[in-house]
Design a protein around this motif. Structure first.
Motif, PDB file in Angstrom:
ATOM      1  N   GLU A 141     -39.623   4.219 -22.799  1.00  0.00           N
ATOM      2  CA  GLU A 141     -39.279   4.840 -21.422  1.00  0.00           C
ATOM      3  C   GLU A 141     -40.555   4.655 -20.923  1.00  0.00           C
ATOM      4  O   GLU A 141     -41.244   4.086 -19.870  1.00  0.00           O
ATOM      5  CB  GLU A 141     -39.134   5.644 -21.552  1.00  0.00           C
ATOM      6  CG  GLU A 141     -38.090   6.403 -21.995  1.00  0.00           C
ATOM      7  CD  GLU A 141     -36.645   6.270 -20.974  1.00  0.00           C
ATOM      8  OE1 GLU A 141     -37.541   5.436 -19.620  1.00  0.00           O
ATOM      9  OE2 GLU A 141     -35.676   5.802 -20.526  1.00  0.00           O
ATOM     10  N   ARG A 142     -42.096   4.640 -22.020  1.00  0.00           N
ATOM     11  CA  ARG A 142     -43.502   4.510 -20.974  1.00  0.00           C
ATOM     12  C   ARG A 142     -43.775   3.663 -20.760  1.00  0.00           C
ATOM     13  O   ARG A 142     -44.236   3.314 -19.394  1.00  0.00           O
ATOM     14  CB  ARG A 142     -44.547   4.367 -22.629  1.00  0.00           C
ATOM     15  CG  ARG A 142     -43.922   6.357 -23.612  1.00  0.00           C
ATOM     16  CD  ARG A 142     -44.830   5.878 -24.483  1.00  0.00           C
ATOM     17  NE  ARG A 142     -44.599   7.669 -25.588  1.00  0.00           N
ATOM     18  CZ  ARG A 142     -45.282   7.045 -26.639  1.00  0.00           C
ATOM     19  NH1 ARG A 142     -45.598   6.390 -27.211  1.00  0.00           N
ATOM     20  NH2 ARG A 142     -45.038   8.879 -27.007  1.00  0.00           N
ATOM     21  N   ILE A 143     -44.002   1.561 -20.688  1.00  0.00           N
ATOM     22  CA  ILE A 143     -44.443   0.757 -19.535  1.00  0.00           C
ATOM     23  C   ILE A 143     -44.310   0.765 -18.657  1.00  0.00           C
ATOM     24  O   ILE A 143     -44.532   0.164 -17.764  1.00  0.00           O
ATOM     25  CB  ILE A 143     -43.605  -0.585 -20.467  1.00  0.00           C
ATOM     26  CG1 ILE A 143     -44.945  -1.106 -22.632  1.00  0.00           C
ATOM     27  CG2 ILE A 143     -44.306  -1.642 -19.711  1.00  0.00           C
ATOM     28  CD1 ILE A 143     -44.516  -1.726 -23.082  1.00  0.00           C
ATOM     29  N   ALA A 272     -43.863  -8.363 -13.801  1.00  0.00           N
ATOM     30  CA  ALA A 272     -44.212  -8.015 -14.759  1.00  0.00           C
ATOM     31  C   ALA A 272     -43.830  -7.267 -16.283  1.00  0.00           C
ATOM     32  O   ALA A 272     -44.070  -7.203 -17.013  1.00  0.00           O
ATOM     33  CB  ALA A 272     -46.660  -8.592 -15.347  1.00  0.00           C
ATOM     34  N   VAL A 273     -43.828  -6.195 -15.362  1.00  0.00           N
ATOM     35  CA  VAL A 273     -43.547  -4.611 -16.116  1.00  0.00           C
ATOM     36  C   VAL A 273     -42.536  -5.777 -16.934  1.00  0.00           C
ATOM     37  O   VAL A 273     -42.013  -5.155 -18.534  1.00  0.00           O
ATOM     38  CB  VAL A 273     -43.018  -3.453 -15.510  1.00  0.00           C
ATOM     39  CG1 VAL A 273     -41.852  -2.650 -16.442  1.00  0.00           C
ATOM     40  CG2 VAL A 273     -44.410  -3.002 -15.421  1.00  0.00           C
ATOM     41  N   ARG A 274     -41.131  -5.915 -16.704  1.00  0.00           N
ATOM     42  CA  ARG A 274     -39.965  -6.286 -17.382  1.00  0.00           C
ATOM     43  C   ARG A 274     -39.970  -7.596 -17.979  1.00  0.00           C
ATOM     44  O   ARG A 274     -39.618  -7.261 -18.910  1.00  0.00           O
ATOM     45  CB  ARG A 274     -39.487  -7.168 -16.259  1.00  0.00           C
ATOM     46  CG  ARG A 274     -38.383  -6.329 -14.456  1.00  0.00           C
ATOM     47  CD  ARG A 274     -37.197  -6.632 -14.194  1.00  0.00           C
ATOM     48  NE  ARG A 274     -37.133  -5.527 -12.658  1.00  0.00           N
ATOM     49  CZ  ARG A 274     -37.634  -5.346 -12.029  1.00  0.00           C
ATOM     50  NH1 ARG A 274     -38.521  -6.037 -11.550  1.00  0.00           N
ATOM     51  NH2 ARG A 274     -36.900  -3.793 -10.812  1.00  0.00           N
ATOM     52  N   LEU A 275     -40.956  -8.356 -17.655  1.00  0.00           N
ATOM     53  CA  LEU A 275     -41.133  -9.276 -18.964  1.00  0.00           C
ATOM     54  C   LEU A 275     -41.817  -9.359 -19.938  1.00  0.00           C
ATOM     55  O   LEU A 275     -42.005  -9.794 -20.996  1.00  0.00           O
ATOM     56  CB  LEU A 275     -42.308 -10.575 -18.243  1.00  0.00           C
ATOM     57  CG  LEU A 275     -41.827 -11.250 -16.663  1.00  0.00           C
ATOM     58  CD1 LEU A 275     -42.729 -12.703 -15.988  1.00  0.00           C
ATOM     59  CD2 LEU A 275     -40.295 -11.612 -17.792  1.00  0.00           C
ATOM     60  N   LEU A 276     -43.297  -8.137 -19.786  1.00  0.00           N
ATOM     61  CA  LEU A 276     -43.426  -7.270 -21.007  1.00  0.00           C
ATOM     62  C   LEU A 276     -42.780  -6.543 -22.040  1.00  0.00           C
ATOM     63  O   LEU A 276     -43.739  -5.690 -23.052  1.00  0.00           O
ATOM     64  CB  LEU A 276     -45.462  -6.861 -19.957  1.00  0.00           C
ATOM     65  CG  LEU A 276     -45.993  -7.947 -19.492  1.00  0.00           C
ATOM     66  CD1 LEU A 276     -47.798  -7.456 -19.173  1.00  0.00           C
ATOM     67  CD2 LEU A 276     -46.514  -9.547 -20.351  1.00  0.00           C
ATOM     68  N   LEU A 325     -50.089  -2.216 -19.963  1.00  0.00           N
ATOM     69  CA  LEU A 325     -49.935  -1.886 -21.193  1.00  0.00           C
ATOM     70  C   LEU A 325     -50.376  -0.616 -21.185  1.00  0.00           C
ATOM     71  O   LEU A 325     -50.819   0.497 -22.510  1.00  0.00           O
ATOM     72  CB  LEU A 325     -49.973  -3.308 -22.482  1.00  0.00           C
ATOM     73  CG  LEU A 325     -49.102  -3.609 -21.832  1.00  0.00           C
ATOM     74  CD1 LEU A 325     -48.919  -5.158 -22.624  1.00  0.00           C
ATOM     75  CD2 LEU A 325     -47.547  -3.227 -22.593  1.00  0.00           C
ATOM     76  N   PHE A 326     -52.127  -0.312 -20.712  1.00  0.00           N
ATOM     77  CA  PHE A 326     -52.918   0.258 -20.306  1.00  0.00           C
ATOM     78  C   PHE A 326     -52.415   1.469 -21.457  1.00  0.00           C
ATOM     79  O   PHE A 326     -53.081   2.123 -22.583  1.00  0.00           O
ATOM     80  CB  PHE A 326     -53.973   0.406 -19.790  1.00  0.00           C
ATOM     81  CG  PHE A 326     -55.597   1.541 -20.087  1.00  0.00           C
ATOM     82  CD1 PHE A 326     -56.027   1.414 -20.550  1.00  0.00           C
ATOM     83  CD2 PHE A 326     -54.856   2.666 -19.364  1.00  0.00           C
ATOM     84  CE1 PHE A 326     -57.156   2.035 -20.754  1.00  0.00           C
ATOM     85  CE2 PHE A 326     -56.244   3.855 -19.298  1.00  0.00           C
ATOM     86  CZ  PHE A 326     -57.270   3.308 -19.988  1.00  0.00           C
ATOM     87  N   GLY A 327     -51.583   2.594 -20.634  1.00  0.00           N
ATOM     88  CA  GLY A 327     -51.041   4.234 -20.471  1.00  0.00           C
ATOM     89  C   GLY A 327     -50.549   4.042 -21.712  1.00  0.00           C
ATOM     90  O   GLY A 327     -50.972   4.842 -22.476  1.00  0.00           O
ATOM     91  N   ALA A 328     -49.470   2.840 -22.332  1.00  0.00           N
ATOM     92  CA  ALA A 328     -48.368   2.693 -22.934  1.00  0.00           C
ATOM     93  C   ALA A 328     -48.836   2.347 -24.087  1.00  0.00           C
ATOM     94  O   ALA A 328     -48.745   3.187 -25.335  1.00  0.00           O
ATOM     95  CB  ALA A 328     -46.864   1.694 -22.985  1.00  0.00           C
TER      96      ALA A 328
END
Length: 406
Positions: A141-143, A272-276, A325-328
Motif C-alpha cells: 500500500e505504501r508507494i 509515475a506512481v502507477r508505472l513505478l 519512492l522516498f517514503g516507501a
C-alpha cells in the motif's frame, strides 16, 4: 458456501476502507498545510518592512526556522514512537498555529526569534509522523500512499505561492492568521479522521535508536546518499536564479520555469506512481538521481528560456522518481518499533540538503564558475547512480526481509 465466502470478503473490504480513509485524511492534512502555508514566503519582507529589521537579522530569523526544522524532524519521529502518531500530529499543528500567531504579534527581537524557533520546531512535526503512519501500512500500500502525499503537498504549495501574492495586498497580518487557521484545520482533520496506527510495543521491549542505527549499514548508506542528492537537488532553487540572472533573464522567467516544474509534477506524478509501483526500488532511485544531477547540471550551462525549460524537465523527472519512492523506501528499511524515529532521520536528509545545497552551490558558482558547477552536479549525479546500484542487493534483501515480517 455463500455465507462462508462472504465473511472474508467483507473483512478485506473493511480493511481496505480503513486504509483508504487513513491515506485520504493524511493527504488532506498535507494539502491544507501546504496550501495554507502563505506566511513563510513573505517572511523576510515582513521582518524588514513591517518590523524594521536589517536584512542580516531577518536572514538570521529565517535561519532559526531552518534550524528548528531539522530538530522538528527528529523530535517528531521520537514523539511518534513514544506517545503515538495522532497525538504528535495534534501537538505539531496546534503548536504551529500558536507560534504563527505569536510571530505575527511579536515586536521585539527576542520575541520574534523565539516565535520563529517555535515555528521551526512545530511546523514539520507532521512530516515524519505522517510518514510513520503510512509506514505502518502493509508494504503493497505504501508507494501509492506516499505518492498521494507528495502530489497533494505540491498542489498545495502551488496554490499557496499564488494565493500569498494576492493576500499580501491586504497586509502581512492576514498571512499569519490564514496560515494559523490552516494548521488548526489540519489538527481538526487529525482529530476527527486519523486513528492511532503505532504498533503496540511493550515498554520492556522498546529499543534505543542509536545502538540500532549505528549497526544499520543500509540505513546509514541511504541517509548519506540522500543528503548528497538533496544537496544537488537544491541547486535549482539556489544557483539557478543566479545563473539565469547572469543571462539577462528576470524573476518572471525564473517563476515560469518553476511553474513548469509544478505543472509537470501535478500531471506526471500520478502516472509515475502507477508505472513505478512494483518495480525495483534501487534501480528507479539510481536512474532518478542520475536525471536530477544531469538536469541540474545542464541548467548551469544552457542559455535561453527554452533550454532552461528542457533542463528543468529532465531534473523534474528525476525529482518525481525519488519523491514517489522516498517514503516507501525508508519505510521498508525501518524496524516496526523504530519507524517514527527512522522516518524522522529520513526527513532530516532533506533539511540538511536544504542547508548544504545553497552554501556549497553558491560557493562553487562564485569561485569556479558555471562550467564547474555543471561538471560537479553531473558528476555527483553519476556518483549517486553508482552508489545506489552498489547498495541495491542489500536494500532488496533488507526490504524483502522486513516485508515478510509485517
Amino acid at each position: 458456501m455463500t455465507t462462508l465466502s462472504a465473511a472474508p470478503t467483507t473483512t478485506i473490504d473493511r480493511t481496505r476502507s480503513r486504509l483508504s480513509s487513513l491515506v485520504w485524511a493524511l493527504t488532506a492534512t498535507h494539502f491544507v498545510t501546504r496550501a495554507g502555508g502563505v506566511a513563510r514566503s513573505f517572511l523576510v519582507l515582513y521582518l524588514t518592512q513591517e518590523r524594521g529589521l536589517s536584512a542580516t537579522t531577518a536572514g538570521a530569523v529565517v535561519a532559526a526556522i531552518g534550524v528548528g526544522d531539522i530538530g522538528s524532524q527528529l523530535l517528531g519521529g521520537w514523539l511518534s514512537d513514544r506517545i503515538g502518531r495522532r497525538r504528535t500530529m495534534l501537538i505539531g499543528f496546534l503548536g504551529t498555529a500558536v507560534a504563527l500567531i505569536a510571530l505575527g504579534a511579536a515586536t521585539t527581537l527576542p520575541a520574534i526569534a523565539a516565535a520563529a524557533l517555535g515555528i521551526g520546531l512545530m511546523g514539520e512535526l507532521f512530516r515524519p509522523v505522517g510518514s510513520a503512519a503510512l509506514a505502518d501500512l502493509p508494504p503493497n500500500e505504501r508507494i501509492r500512499a506516499f505518492g498521494m502525499l507528495f502530489w497533494a503537498a505540491n498542489v498545495g504549495y502551488t496554490i499557496s505561492t499564488v494565493a500569498a501574492g494576492v493576500l499580501v495586498r491586504q497586509g502581512y497580518g492576514v498571512l499569519f492568521w490564514i496560515n494559523a487557521a490552516a494548521a488548526v484545520l489540519a489538527a481538526l482533520i487529525v482529530w476527527r479522521c486519523i486513528p492511532e496506527t503505532r504498533p503496540v510495543t511493550a515498554e520492556t521491549t522498546r529499543r534505543a535508536l542509536l545502538p540500532v542505527l549505528l549497526r544499520d549499514r543500509v540505513m546509514l548508506a541511504m541517509v548519506a546518499i540522500h543528503i548528497v542528492y538533496f544537496t544537488v537537488f537544491m541547486q535549482v532553487f539556489s544557483t539557478l536564479p543566479l545563473v539565469m540572472t547572469s543571462d539577462g533573464l528576470g524573476p518572471g522567467t525564473f517563476s515560469m520555469v518553476l511553474a513548469l516544474n509544478g505543472i509537470a509534477i501535478v500531471v506526471i506524478q500520478p502516472i509515475a506512481v502507477r508505472l513505478l509501483d512494483g518495480r525495483d526500488t534501487a534501480s528507479v532511485l539510481a536512474v532518478s538521481m542520475l536525471l536530477a544531477g544531469v538536469g541540474g547540471g545542464l541548467s548551469a550551462v544552457v542559455h535561453g528560456s527554452a533550454a532552461y525549460a528542457a533542463a528543468i524537465i529532465v531534473w523534474t523527472l528525476g525529482q518525481i522518481g525519488v519523491s514517489v519512492l522516498f517514503g516507501a523506501t525508508f519505510a521498508g528499511i525501518a524496524p516496526a518499533d523504530l519507524r517514527g524515529r527512522y522516518m524522522g532521520i529520513a526527513s532530516t536528509t532533506w533539511s540538511l540538503g536544504a542547508v548544504l545545497g545553497p552554501l556549497l552551490g553558491t560557493a562553487v558558482l562564485d569561485h569556479a564558475g558555471r562550467s564547474t558547477l555543471w561538471v560537479t552536479s553531473s558528476a555527483l549525479g553519476i556518483a549517486l547512480f553508482i552508489a545506489q546500484r552498489l547498495i541495491a542487493p542489500s536494500l532488496r534483501n533488507r526490504t524483502n526481509h522486513l516485508a515478510g515480517g509485517n
